[in-house]
Design an enzyme around this catalytic site. Sequence first.
Site, PDB file in Angstrom:
ATOM      1  N   SER A  29       0.795  -1.222   0.000  1.00 14.61           N
ATOM      2  CA  SER A  29       0.000   0.000   0.000  1.00 14.61           C
ATOM      3  C   SER A  29       0.828   1.273   0.000  1.00 14.61           C
ATOM      4  CB  SER A  29      -0.936  -0.004   1.216  1.00 14.61           C
ATOM      5  OG  SER A  29      -0.197   0.030   2.409  1.00 14.61           O
ATOM      6  N   LYS A  73      -5.837   3.644   9.157  1.00 12.67           N
ATOM      7  CA  LYS A  73      -4.916   4.579   8.498  1.00 12.67           C
ATOM      8  C   LYS A  73      -5.450   6.009   8.519  1.00 12.67           C
ATOM      9  CE  LYS A  73      -3.029   1.095   5.317  1.00 12.67           C
ATOM     10  NZ  LYS A  73      -2.901   0.683   3.913  1.00 12.67           N
TER      11      LYS A  73
END
Length: 818
Positions: free
Chosen positions: A693, A736
Amino acid sequence: MSEENTQNQTNQPQTPQQFEIAVLPLQNTTLFPETVVPLSVGRERSTRAVEAALATEEKLLACVTVKSPDTQGSDARPVDLYEVGTIVNIKRMMRSDGVMQLIVQGVERVKILYWAQEEPFLRAKVEVLPELTVEDEEEVEALKRNIQGMIQQALAMLPNIPPEVRMAVMAQNNSVQLAYFLASVLDLGVDTEQKMLEAPTADKLLMLTHAALAKELEIMQIRSKIANEAQSEMDKSQRDYILRQQMKAIQKELGEDEGGEKAEAAQLRERLETADLPEDVRKEAERELRRMEQLPQAAPDYHVIRTYLEYVLELPWKKSSAEKLDLNEAQKILDEDHYGLEDIKKRILESLAVVKLRPDSKSPIILFVGPPGVGKTSLGRSIARSLGREFDRISLGGVRDEAELRGHRRTYVGAMPGRIIQTFRRVGVNNPVLMLDEIDKMGNDYRGDPASALLEILDPAQNNTFRDHYLDLPFDLSKTFFIATANQLGPIPAPLRDRMEIIQLAGYSDREKLNIAKQYLVPRQIRENGLRPEQFEIADDAINLLTARYTREAGVRQLERTVGNLARKVALRVAQGATEKATITAKDVKGFLGAPRFYPEEARAELPAGVATGMAWTEMGGEVLFIEATMLPGGGGLTLTGQLGEVMKESAQAARSYLWSHATEFGINPEMIKQNGVHVHVPAGAIPKDGPSAGVTMASAMASLYTGRKVRSDTAMTGEITLSGLVFPVGGIKEKVLAAHRAGIRRIILPERNEADTEEIPEDVRKELEIIPAKYISDVIAAALEKDASVPKGENYVIPDTKPADGAGEPLIAKEQN
């Protein structure tokens, strides 16, 4: 030895103390002067040596010990024998079945000078060694007396020794002969005995004898102690048996119950007749009871069968707890015990609704997955309260033995049922709420795989006939409401995951932690530390500071521990006489707890060219990280640092290759990439990192480096990239985004296919964020980099007509070191 040398040695003049003699190799024994011992000789070469000695007038034979116990006497060569041996006189010889039985007496110690022949038997020239001399008479006398004292201790532990042997040993005045006699009767080992034979002085001989005898005496004392203890146990068992028999006789004379085995068997039979058991279980129990009735109470199997029957009778085969399921009450209990978690509560209530509408349905099997401290175990307790069922918990962390769950077979000593059956015996009903805690932390080794045993336990189609190895009877687990907990899904085998309904529990936002602390943690710590609400209070700003700087977790376990630390310090003041109310504010926290322990990454006011802000997922929640890229003029290739995993390294290579292949479209000179190397670093260097990611963040950092355009400091991003320019979805979006929000970042770039995941973000946080979905890398770069006309906009960049493949990438994982 050469033939010439042998001839020269043979021709040498022989002194009275030097002569040739037949040699008999001895294995595992050493002969000493003035000792009489029996010998058995059966090998051909040894027999020829004895016959040669018997053919002489003196009937003398040299006996020399073989060095290695692995060497056979008949195969021994000169190099395999010691140099010092003993000349013996053959006193008697008898033949029996081809074996010579000899009685020999040691005469003198001799040293082999050289070997005269090897076949048909060993023959050597020997020299008689002089008698042992005494260097220190006082020391020799002291050693002799010590040896005689130890002999007396040894004889006291050996009552079967004839009196004449005792008298002969104690009356021996010659210290050398005493030592030789002890060496011949004790098994001291060839090495020690040979050293005693080769001893040059009486002092050395007695020192060796003293050391060897002391060791043998210690061994005899230990053996005597063990024998006495064993005899004591036997005497106790015999005494108990006699007393039992006498008690039976007395009871019989008085006309009372016989007691003993019959009484126990009668009690078990009475319990068996009144117990509510399945038919097949009853048959097996009656069969075992009949076996027990035929055994004496002292028989080992008697107690094994009795314990087995007690387990069978105590298990809740048909006993269930009555359910009082009220969904409104369940909603109330869940709200009382947990703040937030609305989606989780909704899914739990849906499962409970099915149980209410169809009571005969198989109970659901739920797996709660989430970071530590988010309330997985307490949710299980709340479900048990809602159902009105018994609750028990089995911790599976570190379990490596399959028998821990299934039990041991009764053939093993100390066998017992597994923890599953023991739990049902403990709760007393067959429909409890059973929590399998830390299911992701089981191991496996040569003793079996516990995860494989759980395949049957957690399978509704099989667990209605679960057989524990100890019971070996079918037990119905289908009515049990199983709840498993785990921190990660990865370690759980796929077949086991397939048997459970997975419910993900994400971390809490700072606002959620504030409300949890005010509603649950602070009141609980006030009670547990003996305080009252009017004595202790924590302000909101203090709780926010504890969350940000003194704890680092997705849950609230460390936060509660820190609040408890503050409460204990206030409790100390109250116990010392303080009466005023203690109100803890943010400025007071440092005085109570010291300097902050964590300094989380915060948004930087300005980012230089080549630096971009990314987001990472960890077991403790989310983190913000900065990816830094710098040019290496005249260098080549790509340098990566920061403890990056293989997947993350490949993301960096893909980002560079993509920018290189589309350099002109982004206003980048391809020669710049070709002629200069790039160094990419991801702080902090002590923390291992991996996952795909970070791809968009690396691409943005490199694009910023090559174009000179800075990445916006209020922007963070995440997403996997491909060489064709696509941005793939990733996981851990809620954690996140919450981490970026904590760091002061209000602009988030996410993969387009992750846009639906933003619904999991708390509403109050989502309102403060600008979330930008991106389908292509060009969209990310256009949104992330500060505006500059020299770089094409994302919407102007022509993308090949390629559809993204189905499937989502994994979140970037930053693993903290201990």
